[in-house]
Design a protein around this motif. Structure first.
Motif, short mmCIF file in Angstrom:
data_model
loop_
_atom_site.label_atom_id
_atom_site.label_comp_id
_atom_site.label_asym_id
_atom_site.label_seq_id
_atom_site.Cartn_x
_atom_site.Cartn_y
_atom_site.Cartn_z
N LYS A 26 0.68 4.16 -2.90
CA LYS A 26 0.36 5.56 -2.63
C LYS A 26 1.46 6.51 -3.11
O LYS A 26 1.20 7.69 -3.35
CB LYS A 26 0.13 5.74 -1.13
CG LYS A 26 -1.18 5.11 -0.64
CD LYS A 26 -1.36 5.29 0.85
CE LYS A 26 -2.71 4.72 1.31
NZ LYS A 26 -2.90 4.84 2.77
N GLN A 27 2.68 6.00 -3.26
CA GLN A 27 3.78 6.85 -3.69
C GLN A 27 3.89 6.97 -5.21
O GLN A 27 4.68 7.76 -5.71
CB GLN A 27 5.10 6.31 -3.13
CG GLN A 27 5.23 6.46 -1.61
CD GLN A 27 6.41 5.72 -1.04
OE1 GLN A 27 7.31 5.32 -1.77
NE2 GLN A 27 6.41 5.53 0.27
N LEU A 35 -8.59 -0.80 -3.66
CA LEU A 35 -7.33 -0.12 -4.00
C LEU A 35 -6.70 -0.78 -5.23
O LEU A 35 -6.25 -0.10 -6.17
CB LEU A 35 -6.35 -0.15 -2.83
CG LEU A 35 -6.58 0.83 -1.67
CD1 LEU A 35 -5.56 0.57 -0.57
CD2 LEU A 35 -6.47 2.27 -2.17
N GLU A 47 0.82 -1.21 0.00
CA GLU A 47 0.00 0.00 0.00
C GLU A 47 0.86 1.26 0.00
O GLU A 47 0.53 2.25 -0.67
CB GLU A 47 -0.93 0.00 1.21
CG GLU A 47 -1.92 1.15 1.19
CD GLU A 47 -2.98 1.05 2.28
OE1 GLU A 47 -3.75 2.02 2.43
OE2 GLU A 47 -3.04 0.02 2.98
N ASN A 48 1.97 1.24 0.72
CA ASN A 48 2.86 2.41 0.73
C ASN A 48 3.42 2.69 -0.66
O ASN A 48 3.48 3.84 -1.11
CB ASN A 48 4.01 2.19 1.73
CG ASN A 48 3.54 2.28 3.17
OD1 ASN A 48 2.51 2.88 3.47
ND2 ASN A 48 4.29 1.67 4.08
#
Length: 361
Positions: free
Chosen positions: A247-248, A290, A243-244
């Motif tokens: 998001k980046q 997501l 997820e990190n």
């Protein structure tokens, strides 16, 4: 590529094997099988890349047999072969790479093999890499990986120990009340007995983590009344890292397409998907959405740049992971139509029709 062919009709087996021998390159048919009761042993012995499995057999349900193969050997791909289109939706729900209608023809089989080779290539590229820190996997099932070693499953003493660890990991960094844990796992026991079960299970979890070398993960009492808090220490958690990275990401572009594809492929299945934990369902759905939005961004990027076959691969993967996502069927119909692939259009039409009929049953 190694393949096993399964059909209770000898003639169908011979015809399929003949197509492989004369029209399909790079496939070694290591075994043909007409007795479905021998399939699991045969697959275990030969470890093929793919099993072509007839669905409609007199004594054994081919779909249930496919489930047994997948549960015991999840890395083996399955292609279902059927004379009845009504089985198509269920086949895709089992994450089959494809299904083929009888009588099988070489052009349709070549398309299946193209999809299969592409998936095996992607799987090879996305195999877990050597990690610098201990790693925990939560996609599908809980596994762990130590630096310099391969990922491994955790052998829990009991299913309660596994669920308790999963719940504490799900709430890592937060204090979880003892009464919540006993109510979740031992709702039918009196409070003193449930608390004793909790203490014993916490002890066994700590011992298991120590035994496998993952004792940087700690479970500490917050105080005598409150509960427990799990900390992963230096270990990394796959869903968190995934997820990190997602998001980046910057806006989709051809320069970033490899990054988009890598993150798309890293979603290997549902969060704790092998366990029927109702408390995990919200997080499962959140992560699914997501990934779905990410997949749509990648598919749109391929379509905008005329990379239609790449877009097809993306949406077929979505269809296999999320068979209830109706929009993918319409998108694939449009994509196959733009490629002039009449068979692909018909396949998606029948899948969509079968789903509609199933909903009305």
């Amino acid at each position: 590529m190694r393949a096993i062919l399964v059909d209770d009709e000898q003639l169908a087996l011979l015809q399929l094997k003949r197509i492989f021998e004369h029209d399909i390159n790079g496939v070694d048919v290591v075994e043909t099988c007409s007795n479905p009761y021998d399939v699991v042993e045969m697959v275990t012995r030969h470890q093929p890349d793919v099993v072509f499995l007839d669905i409609h057999m007199p004594e054994v349900d081919g779909l249930k047999l496919g489930e047994r193969i997948q549960s015991s050997m999840p890395n083996i791909e399955i292609v279902f072969v059927t004379a009845y289109d009504r089985y198509a939706v269920r086949a895709f729900e089992l994450y089959a790479i494809d299904y083929i209608m009888k009588p099988v023809n070489s052009d349709r089989l070549k398309l299946t093999m193209q999809r299969l080779r592409e998936k095996i290539k992607i799987k090879g590229e996305s195999q877990p890499k050597e990690v610098a820190k201990p790693f925990l996997f939560c996609f599908n099932q809980i596994r762990y990986q130590l630096p310099g070693e391969e990922p491994q499953t955790i052998k829990w003493r009991t299913s309660k120990a596994r669920e308790l660890f999963a719940f504490l990991l799900h709430n890592r960094g937060r204090a979880v009340d003892r009464s919540l844990l006993t109510e979740l796992l031992w709702p039918n026991l009196e409070v003193p007995r449930a608390q004793q079960q909790l203490y014993t299970t916490i002890y066994h979890i700590r011992q298991t983590l120590k035994k496998i070398g993952m004792d940087m993960i700690t479970i500490n009492s917050v105080d005598l009344e409150t509960g427990y808090r799990l900390s992963v220490g230096e270990a990394q958690v796959d869903v968190e890292e995934w997820e990190n990275e997602l998001k980046q990401l910057a806006a989709p572009s051809l320069e970033l397409v490899e990054e988009y594809e890598r993150i798309f492929q890293q979603f290997e299945g549902n969060y704790l998907g092998d366990y029927e934990y109702l408390w995990a369902e919200y997080e499962r759905e959140r992560l699914r959405l997501l990934w779905l939005n990410h997949a749509k961004s990648l598919g749109k990027l391929y379509i905008e740049h005329g990379m239609t076959e790449k877009a097809v691969q993306v949406y077929r993967t979505v269809q296999q992971q999320l068979p209830d996502e109706e929009e993918t069927y319409f998108t694939l119909i449009e994509l196959y139509d733009s490629l002039g692939d009449k068979g692909g259009v018909e396949e998606q039409y029948w899948l969509l029709s079968s789903r509609s009929e199933k909903e009305w049953e």
